[in-house]
Design an enzyme around this catalytic site. Sequence first.
Site: not given
Length: 384
Positions: A91, A104, A111, A115, A118, A358
């Site tokens: 996105e 953004c 990833c 984290c 997230c 974001c």
Amino acid sequence: MTVNLLDFGAEGLAGFCAEIGEKPFRARQLLRWIHQSGEADFAGMSDLAKVLREKLAATAVVEPPRVISDHIASDGTRKWLLSVDAGNGIEMVFIPETNRGTLCISSQVGCALACTFCSTGRQGFNRNLTVAEIIGQLWWANKALGEESGSEETESPIPINKQEAIQSAGRRRAISNVVFMGMGEPLANFENVVTALDLMLDDHAYGLSRRRVTVSTSGLVPAMDRLRERCPVALAVSLHAPNDALRDQLVPINRKYPIKELLAACQRYLQSAPRDFITFEYVMLDGVNDSVSHARELVQLVRDTPCKFNLIPFNPFPHSGYQRSSPEAVRLFRDVLMQAGLVTTVRKTRGDDIAAACGQLAGQVLDKTRRVQRSGYEAMQAAR
Ligand code: SAH
Ligand code: SF4
């Protein structure tokens, strides 16, 4: 073999032109057609000789990711879902403000850094985005927003040719800023991100200023040093905690590069940075890192680092296990930082009706780490 010209930076394009027996200035022409005019069809590149256009069509393509959906929220925030291959999507979001427009973008599908707060981290990791997929995001947005603002100007004189039309659209500069705050850790996809950065800054491509392109990192210290040498753009660092014990839990990469090393890397970065401060991002998690004493500890921690703070109210997602700090807690926290002389902004939650903030760009990840099959807690343990 067909090559995708969106995968090339200026140098790569010059190399490609040399390979097909063309002069270097052709590379600049191609750069302008592809990136400034958003032209994907060689037949439309009117100032290239017909023979060259045919040669290009036989050996190359200009192939950005495919747009799957495009939504505009009531506050003007616009979000696109792009397909990068079967099953994987990323996105990107455009946030219009009075005096700037920020795009953004994403750097990876998922990833690997996990984290805990997230949603990208929770979805696991699939792969790095190619240069074409990274710059392709700006390519699409530039085209879509250029067309949009162009169509509004019905009273302006009709431009003589297409190049001029594009240039006048470009002058309006719908996109003035680009931030790598979508999916992925940009510094974990270093080479492709740097090539995309070069294109963003290139006057024959997007011509953005270094100060207006921001890489956000969770703190990959060696790559921060490499970025400083290769392409020092504005830097945002995801701090999120005032001490190692807490940051170890929230941002697992902290166990490898603890806060002291991270801050030393920030100091080194500042010697080459286009801005004289680092932006620290700090996600506000209710009852976890948002107390007044955390704020005081933070003030002490960064006292030798020229910086600004961006407090990000946590964007909730299902089964996250976290809650957004109350507006009161955010205000108190901000006051402590401000009273200590630290410039602090609180990120507005924009485009909430299309989940476009974001740091919450979900996309679609075919997880190769199989993290999603495990519970959040197990994933946290595994990352330790
Ligand atoms: N990987 C990079 C850049 C992408 S995330 C990084 O971590 O910096 C961009 C920002 O959004 C980071 O500061 C990240 O910590 C933050 N973020 C991630 N998930 C979030 C959430 N659910 N709510 C608010 N901010 C979040
Ligand atoms: Fe990756 Fe950034 Fe999310 Fe951490 S916050 S998991 S580094 S995208």
